[in-house]
Design an enzyme around this catalytic site. Structure first.
Site, PDB file in Angstrom:
ATOM      1  CE  LYS A   9      -3.659  -2.452   2.554  1.00 45.12           C
ATOM      2  NZ  LYS A   9      -4.593  -2.408   3.713  1.00 45.12           N
ATOM      3  CE1 TYR A  49      -9.106  -3.285   0.920  1.00 44.81           C
ATOM      4  CE2 TYR A  49      -8.374  -1.248  -0.113  1.00 44.81           C
ATOM      5  CZ  TYR A  49      -8.108  -2.374   0.650  1.00 44.81           C
ATOM      6  OH  TYR A  49      -6.836  -2.586   1.137  1.00 44.81           O
ATOM      7  CG  ASN A 112      -3.348  -2.682   7.137  1.00 40.08           C
ATOM      8  OD1 ASN A 112      -3.223  -2.221   6.008  1.00 40.08           O
ATOM      9  ND2 ASN A 112      -4.403  -3.386   7.518  1.00 40.08           N
ATOM     10  CG  HIS A 115      -4.852  -6.498  -0.267  1.00 37.81           C
ATOM     11  ND1 HIS A 115      -6.017  -6.785   0.402  1.00 37.81           N
ATOM     12  CD2 HIS A 115      -4.865  -7.258  -1.393  1.00 37.81           C
ATOM     13  CE1 HIS A 115      -6.721  -7.667  -0.310  1.00 37.81           C
ATOM     14  NE2 HIS A 115      -6.044  -7.963  -1.406  1.00 37.81           N
ATOM     15  CD  GLU A 126      -8.407  -9.352  -3.601  1.00 38.67           C
ATOM     16  OE1 GLU A 126      -7.246  -9.740  -3.363  1.00 38.67           O
ATOM     17  OE2 GLU A 126      -9.250  -9.136  -2.706  1.00 38.67           O
TER      18      GLU A 126
HETATM   19  P1  GTP Z   1      -6.589  -6.164   3.371  1.00 35.14           P
HETATM   20  O1  GTP Z   1      -5.560  -7.182   3.062  1.00 35.14           O
HETATM   21  O2  GTP Z   1      -6.139  -4.743   3.103  1.00 35.14           O
HETATM   22  O3  GTP Z   1      -7.928  -6.478   2.736  1.00 35.14           O
HETATM   23  O4  GTP Z   1      -6.757  -6.226   4.954  1.00 35.14           O
HETATM   24  P2  GTP Z   1      -7.536  -7.304   5.791  1.00 35.14           P
HETATM   25  O5  GTP Z   1      -8.120  -8.365   4.892  1.00 35.14           O
HETATM   26  O6  GTP Z   1      -6.642  -7.745   6.872  1.00 35.14           O
HETATM   27  O7  GTP Z   1      -8.699  -6.440   6.412  1.00 35.14           O
HETATM   28  P3  GTP Z   1     -10.143  -6.093   5.805  1.00 35.14           P
HETATM   29  O8  GTP Z   1     -10.325  -6.669   4.450  1.00 35.14           O
HETATM   30  O9  GTP Z   1     -11.144  -6.405   6.848  1.00 35.14           O
HETATM   31  O10 GTP Z   1     -10.050  -4.508   5.687  1.00 35.14           O
HETATM   32  C1  GTP Z   1      -9.488  -3.903   4.538  1.00 35.14           C
HETATM   33  C2  GTP Z   1      -8.656  -2.726   4.956  1.00 35.14           C
HETATM   34  O11 GTP Z   1      -9.520  -1.717   5.467  1.00 35.14           O
HETATM   35  C3  GTP Z   1      -7.679  -3.012   6.095  1.00 35.14           C
HETATM   36  O12 GTP Z   1      -6.448  -3.501   5.633  1.00 35.14           O
HETATM   37  C4  GTP Z   1      -7.527  -1.657   6.748  1.00 35.14           C
HETATM   38  O13 GTP Z   1      -6.538  -0.892   6.083  1.00 35.14           O
HETATM   39  C5  GTP Z   1      -8.881  -1.032   6.532  1.00 35.14           C
HETATM   40  N1  GTP Z   1      -9.682  -1.184   7.716  1.00 35.14           N
HETATM   41  C6  GTP Z   1     -10.325  -2.298   8.153  1.00 35.14           C
HETATM   42  N2  GTP Z   1     -10.967  -2.058   9.304  1.00 35.14           N
HETATM   43  C7  GTP Z   1     -10.712  -0.767   9.599  1.00 35.14           C
HETATM   44  C8  GTP Z   1     -11.105   0.079  10.650  1.00 35.14           C
HETATM   45  O14 GTP Z   1     -11.806  -0.300  11.590  1.00 35.14           O
HETATM   46  N3  GTP Z   1     -10.651   1.387  10.601  1.00 35.14           N
HETATM   47  C9  GTP Z   1      -9.871   1.828   9.586  1.00 35.14           C
HETATM   48  N4  GTP Z   1      -9.444   3.088   9.580  1.00 35.14           N
HETATM   49  N5  GTP Z   1      -9.486   1.059   8.584  1.00 35.14           N
HETATM   50  C10 GTP Z   1      -9.898  -0.222   8.585  1.00 35.14           C
HETATM   51 MG    MG Z   2      -9.297  -7.955   3.184  1.00 36.23          MG
END
Ligand code: GTP
Ligand code: MG
Length: 149
Positions: A9, A49, A112, A115, A126
């Site tokens: 990212k 997303y 973080n 992805h 994807e």
């Molecule tokens: P990805 O690999 O990026 O998809 O992460 P993930 O699969 O571990 O998490 P998820 O798909 O649930 O969420 C996608 C992304 O949204 C995360 O990587 C975070 O950057 C963001 N995100 C998720 N939950 C939160 C939240 O509660 N607050 C904020 N600010 N960002 C969030």
């Molecule tokens: Mg995810």
């Protein structure tokens, strides 16, 4: 064999972590089959997303992912979808164990670093979203016999 999609990212690229992160996957034995630096469009970000469309953080997430270049990659190997997720660590870096990418480099959930596709079905979707078929290379790694029995 299995393929997964990973994206370093904007925070990971800006912090100069791209090479180090790709190296972790290469060292594990996974093979790069697609790789590019990309300025993500709003359309691509929203499609990528889409499952989070209704979440309160969605707008900020799209703004963030489109704000600065991303390194997009497809990696291949046995069990790569689940193993890449394990190497990446939990979504919130503060909950991520040391030795995971997020646990070693991150603090905030909205920063973080990387992805990774969460299932083989997500990976397929994807990969098709981020790469054209021509951008994915079928090639033989000559070291394969030293990684797989
Ligand atoms: P990805 O690999 O990026 O998809 O992460 P993930 O699969 O571990 O998490 P998820 O798909 O649930 O969420 C996608 C992304 O949204 C995360 O990587 C975070 O950057 C963001 N995100 C998720 N939950 C939160 C939240 O509660 N607050 C904020 N600010 N960002 C969030
Ligand atoms: Mg995810």
């Amino acid at each position: 064999v299995e393929r997964t999609f990973i994206a370093i990212k904007p925070d990971g690229v800006q912090r100069g972590l791209s090479g180090e992160i790709l190296q972790r996957f290469e060292r594990r034995g996974f093979k790069l089959v697609g790789l590019k630096l990309i300025k993500v469009s709003e359309e691509l970000a929203e499609k990528h997303y889409a499952e989070h469309r209704e979440r309160p953080f969605f707008k900020g997430l799209v703004e963030f992912i489109t704000s600065s270049p991303v390194v997009a990659a497809v990696i291949e190997g046995k069990g790569v979808v689940a193993t890449a997720r394990a190497m990446i660590g939990p979504t919130n870096p503060l909950n991520a164990p040391l030795g995971t990418i997020r646990g070693d480099y991150g603090i905030d959930i909205g920063r973080n670093i990387i992805h990774g596709s969460d299932s083989p079905e997500s990976a397929e979707r994807e990969i098709a979203l981020w790469f054209t078929p021509e951008e994915l290379l079928d090639w033989q790694a000559t070291i394969a016999g030293w990684i797989y029995e």
